[in-house]
Scaffold this motif. Structure first.
Motif, PDB file in Angstrom:
ATOM      1  N   ALA A  17      31.834  27.218  31.963  1.00  0.00           N
ATOM      2  CA  ALA A  17      30.438  27.251  31.530  1.00  0.00           C
ATOM      3  C   ALA A  17      29.487  26.978  32.676  1.00  0.00           C
ATOM      4  CB  ALA A  17      30.218  26.239  30.414  1.00  0.00           C
ATOM      5  N   SER A  18      29.899  26.112  33.601  1.00  0.00           N
ATOM      6  CA  SER A  18      29.028  25.728  34.710  1.00  0.00           C
ATOM      7  C   SER A  18      29.335  26.485  35.996  1.00  0.00           C
ATOM      8  CB  SER A  18      29.164  24.234  34.972  1.00  0.00           C
ATOM      9  OG  SER A  18      30.486  23.904  35.373  1.00  0.00           O
ATOM     10  N   THR A  19      30.363  27.338  35.947  1.00  0.00           N
ATOM     11  CA  THR A  19      30.897  28.064  37.115  1.00  0.00           C
ATOM     12  C   THR A  19      31.208  27.112  38.266  1.00  0.00           C
ATOM     13  OG1 THR A  19      28.705  28.621  38.013  1.00  0.00           O
ATOM     14  CG2 THR A  19      29.720  30.205  36.497  1.00  0.00           C
ATOM     15  N   SER A  20      31.649  25.886  37.910  1.00  0.00           N
ATOM     16  CA  SER A  20      32.107  24.925  38.927  1.00  0.00           C
ATOM     17  C   SER A  20      33.595  25.141  39.139  1.00  0.00           C
ATOM     18  CB  SER A  20      31.815  23.493  38.462  1.00  0.00           C
ATOM     19  OG  SER A  20      30.443  23.317  38.217  1.00  0.00           O
ATOM     20  N   LEU A  21      33.918  26.187  39.869  1.00  0.00           N
ATOM     21  CA  LEU A  21      35.301  26.618  39.981  1.00  0.00           C
ATOM     22  C   LEU A  21      35.812  26.444  41.408  1.00  0.00           C
ATOM     23  CD1 LEU A  21      34.849  29.798  37.780  1.00  0.00           C
ATOM     24  CD2 LEU A  21      35.994  27.689  37.098  1.00  0.00           C
ATOM     25  N   ASN A  72      37.180  35.194  27.090  1.00  0.00           N
ATOM     26  CA  ASN A  72      35.851  35.795  27.257  1.00  0.00           C
ATOM     27  C   ASN A  72      35.442  35.844  28.725  1.00  0.00           C
ATOM     28  OD1 ASN A  72      35.481  36.294  24.523  1.00  0.00           O
ATOM     29  ND2 ASN A  72      34.530  34.312  24.135  1.00  0.00           N
ATOM     30  N   ALA A  73      35.774  34.789  29.476  1.00  0.00           N
ATOM     31  CA  ALA A  73      35.463  34.767  30.907  1.00  0.00           C
ATOM     32  C   ALA A  73      36.214  35.859  31.646  1.00  0.00           C
ATOM     33  CB  ALA A  73      35.792  33.400  31.496  1.00  0.00           C
ATOM     34  N   LEU A  74      37.483  36.052  31.280  1.00  0.00           N
ATOM     35  CA  LEU A  74      38.290  37.092  31.925  1.00  0.00           C
ATOM     36  C   LEU A  74      37.726  38.482  31.599  1.00  0.00           C
ATOM     37  CD1 LEU A  74      41.825  35.600  31.224  1.00  0.00           C
ATOM     38  CD2 LEU A  74      40.728  35.767  33.464  1.00  0.00           C
ATOM     39  N   LYS A  75      37.435  38.707  30.329  1.00  0.00           N
ATOM     40  CA  LYS A  75      36.922  40.019  29.917  1.00  0.00           C
ATOM     41  C   LYS A  75      35.532  40.300  30.493  1.00  0.00           C
ATOM     42  CE  LYS A  75      37.522  39.258  25.519  1.00  0.00           C
ATOM     43  NZ  LYS A  75      37.438  39.480  24.061  1.00  0.00           N
ATOM     44  N   ALA A  76      34.770  39.228  30.740  1.00  0.00           N
ATOM     45  CA  ALA A  76      33.403  39.392  31.250  1.00  0.00           C
ATOM     46  C   ALA A  76      33.368  39.718  32.734  1.00  0.00           C
ATOM     47  CB  ALA A  76      32.597  38.123  30.980  1.00  0.00           C
ATOM     48  N   GLY A  77      34.531  39.687  33.393  1.00  0.00           N
ATOM     49  CA  GLY A  77      34.576  40.043  34.803  1.00  0.00           C
ATOM     50  C   GLY A  77      34.302  38.894  35.747  1.00  0.00           C
ATOM     51  N   MET A  78      34.490  37.645  35.290  1.00  0.00           N
ATOM     52  CA  MET A  78      34.277  36.486  36.161  1.00  0.00           C
ATOM     53  C   MET A  78      35.349  36.375  37.240  1.00  0.00           C
ATOM     54  SD  MET A  78      32.995  33.375  33.658  1.00  0.00           S
ATOM     55  CE  MET A  78      33.136  32.186  35.003  1.00  0.00           C
ATOM     56  N   PHE A  79      36.512  37.001  36.981  1.00  0.00           N
ATOM     57  CA  PHE A  79      37.640  36.879  37.901  1.00  0.00           C
ATOM     58  C   PHE A  79      38.048  38.265  38.427  1.00  0.00           C
ATOM     59  CE2 PHE A  79      37.726  33.207  35.158  1.00  0.00           C
ATOM     60  CZ  PHE A  79      38.034  32.158  36.018  1.00  0.00           C
ATOM     61  N   TRP A  80      38.620  38.253  39.608  1.00  0.00           N
ATOM     62  CA  TRP A  80      39.066  39.497  40.230  1.00  0.00           C
ATOM     63  C   TRP A  80      40.225  40.109  39.443  1.00  0.00           C
ATOM     64  CZ3 TRP A  80      37.487  42.145  44.670  1.00  0.00           C
ATOM     65  CH2 TRP A  80      36.486  41.533  45.428  1.00  0.00           C
ATOM     66  N   GLU A  81      40.209  41.424  39.318  1.00  0.00           N
ATOM     67  CA  GLU A  81      41.375  42.149  38.822  1.00  0.00           C
ATOM     68  C   GLU A  81      42.340  42.335  39.993  1.00  0.00           C
ATOM     69  OE1 GLU A  81      42.732  46.428  36.858  1.00  0.00           O
ATOM     70  OE2 GLU A  81      40.612  46.076  37.362  1.00  0.00           O
TER      71      GLU A  81
END
Length: 509
Positions: free
Chosen positions: A96-100, A116-125
């Motif tokens: 939620a905070s993008t503190s990754l 939802n984060a994965l599907k939203a494109g937050m992470f590299w394929e």
């Protein structure tokens, strides 16, 4: 004078900004020269890698293991340890905070925020890059599919045992009562009856059960027994792509009847529906029961816990039970397709393809047997010794638990290495678990998308879980159970079915 003062202020602000970026991880030394696999070129600067990962032990590691991993991977690793007990809350907050971090261990792929984060494109394929690295390229297509979401792989899969479950039985009790190791569910029921009624511990009291189970329909006895009755793994798919939930199949109903027979006759601990895993395992080790259904490698721990309490305990590990006695009917459910989550790379931290490839090389290197050995057994001569057959003996259990064990949850791959534990029961468990792969039944919906399941799956499953326990315990008859299934459908289950069917059709043309 004003110009000098302004330049001085700008210099101070620039220095402050550099400090701020460094503190936040904004300044990185992830290098790109070793992005094609293989060893690092001589003289290349170590890559600084941040990693948010899981901790399954009470304390973080001490000792030299991290330093050696860094030397062998040409990195500097900054771990952010997340206790397993609070992982869902911590990961949800971080997303939620993008503190990754550069690498994030996502071990709860069924979590709505994670999906939802994965599907939203937050992470590299990462699918298109795996074959550039030898260890990553060896990940099977089946495992890649199982770890994918919507046909895309958003991280390197944690590779686990595909199907690790079976039955652990008191061999000394079988011998005392003149019984053979059971090969069918009927023979297993007969053993449960004998263990309950024929005083297998010889103390002259009727104080033992056949089975000891816990309040878990998946990792307890129920799902493994359901495999023996031919139940599909969550879903059955027809040739024309129609989905049927497992609890509407004959195998599931037979499993409920089997468990009900155990309960009604007293062949199982009567409080199994509210028993915790630790209490179940302690009860077995204390001699309260002689049949434990769960992970086959639990057998060694059960035996260890019995030292000083049940010193004559002998264990038989069984993985070939069927309901029919036919070898062709052997089956065992595959836990998550042998996938334990993803090592994912957030785009907020990993800015370009070159950086991604350097991180993939790091994960690839972690899969080498030498580094697996470090993360599993430690340093030879310090934590363990090894013989010519690659069998390991731990030298100091407490030292190993403090300095090595915390790294176990960070290993990208667990099965398939030559080095192994020296204990014969662990060796046997490993062999049987590997054999299980030939009979593994996969969940056909594991990599498919259903919005309703993502948002309501846990809530809806509770309807079925409660109904299953009520049927086994006798407060619900078959018609009542079927009524609860209809309630599941009307509450959103029918939408899950239709969404999975649409996703399956899309994935299979």
């Amino acid at each position: 004078m004003k110009m000098k003062k302004k330049m001085k202020q700008m210099a101070v602000l620039s220095f402050a900004l550099i400090l701020l970026l460094s503190a936040c991880g904004g300044v990185k030394s992830v290098t790109t020269g070793a992005g094609e696999g293989g060893g690092s070129p001589g003289g290349e600067e170590p890559a600084t890698i941040t990693w948010m990962n899981m901790l399954h032990t009470p304390t973080t590691p001490t000792g030299d293991i991290q330093k050696l991993i860094e030397e062998k991977t040409n990195t500097k690793i900054k771990f952010s340890w997340v206790p397993d007990a609070s992982k869902e809350e911590r990961i949800n907050t971080a997303l939620a905070s993008t503190s990754l971090a550069d690498i994030v261990s996502l071990t709860i792929l069924e979590n709505a925020s994670v999906r939802n984060a994965l599907k939203a494109g937050m992470f590299w394929e990462v699918g298109p890059y795996l074959d550039e690295f030898p260890n990553l390229g060896a990940i099977s297509e089946e495992q890649r599919r199982a770890a994918s979401i919507g046909g895309k792989l958003y991280g390197v899969p944690f590779l686990k045992d595909v199907a690790r479950n079976g039955v652990v039985i008191r061999k000394d009790w079988l011998d005392k009562l003149g019984l053979e190791v059971p090969k069918t569910t009927g023979e297993l029921m007969a053993v449960a009856k004998a263990f309950t009624e024929q005083d297998p511990d010889g103390n002259g009291k009727k104080d033992t059960y056949g089975f000891i189970d816990r309040s878990d329909l998946i990792y307890g006895a129920f799902k493994t027994l359901s495999s023996y009755f031919g139940t599909p793994n969550y879903w059955e798919v027809s040739e024309d792509g129609k989905f049927t939930p497992e609890f509407e199949t004959e195998g599931y109903l037979k499993t409920m009847d089997y468990m009900k027979e155990l309960y009604v006759n007293g062949y199982i601990n009567q409080d199994f529906a509210v028993t915790a895993k630790k209490d179940q395992q302690d009860g077995f080790s204390q001699g309260k029961a002689g049949i434990y259904v769960g992970a086959l490698f639990d057998g060694k721990n059960l035996l260890n816990n019995a030292i000083g309490i049940q010193d004559g305990m002998e264990i038989a590990l069984v993985n070939d039970i069927t309901s029919t006695g036919n070898e062709s009917d052997r089956a065992i459910w595959a836990g998550n397709g042998g996938i334990g989550g993803l090592l994912a790379f957030p785009k907020s931290e990993v800015k370009d393809e070159a950086e991604l490839k350097r991180l993939l090389k790091f994960v690839n290197d972690l899969m080498d047997e030498e580094i697996f050995t470090l993360m599993t057994y430690g340093i030879e001569g310090v934590h363990y010794t090894v013989d010519a057959d690659m069998a390991v003996t731990i030298l100091n259990q407490n030292k190993w638990e403090q300095e090595v064990q915390p790294f176990s949850s960070s290993r990208p791959k667990e099965p398939g290495y030559k080095i192994h534990d020296a204990d014969p029961l662990k060796v046997e468990a490993t062999e049987l678990i590997l054999e299980n792969e030939k009979y593994a039944v996969y969940n056909p919906a594991y990599s498919l998308e259903s919005e309703t399941y993502t948002t309501m799956g846990s809530e809806l499953q509770k309807i079925i879980t409660d109904a299953t326990y009520k049927y086994i315990l006798g407060s619900l008859d078959l018609n009542g159970f079927k009524a609860e299934v209809e309630k599941w459908k009307q509450s959103g289950g029918s939408k899950i079915i239709s969404e999975y069917e649409a996703a399956y059709k899309g994935a299979n043309g």
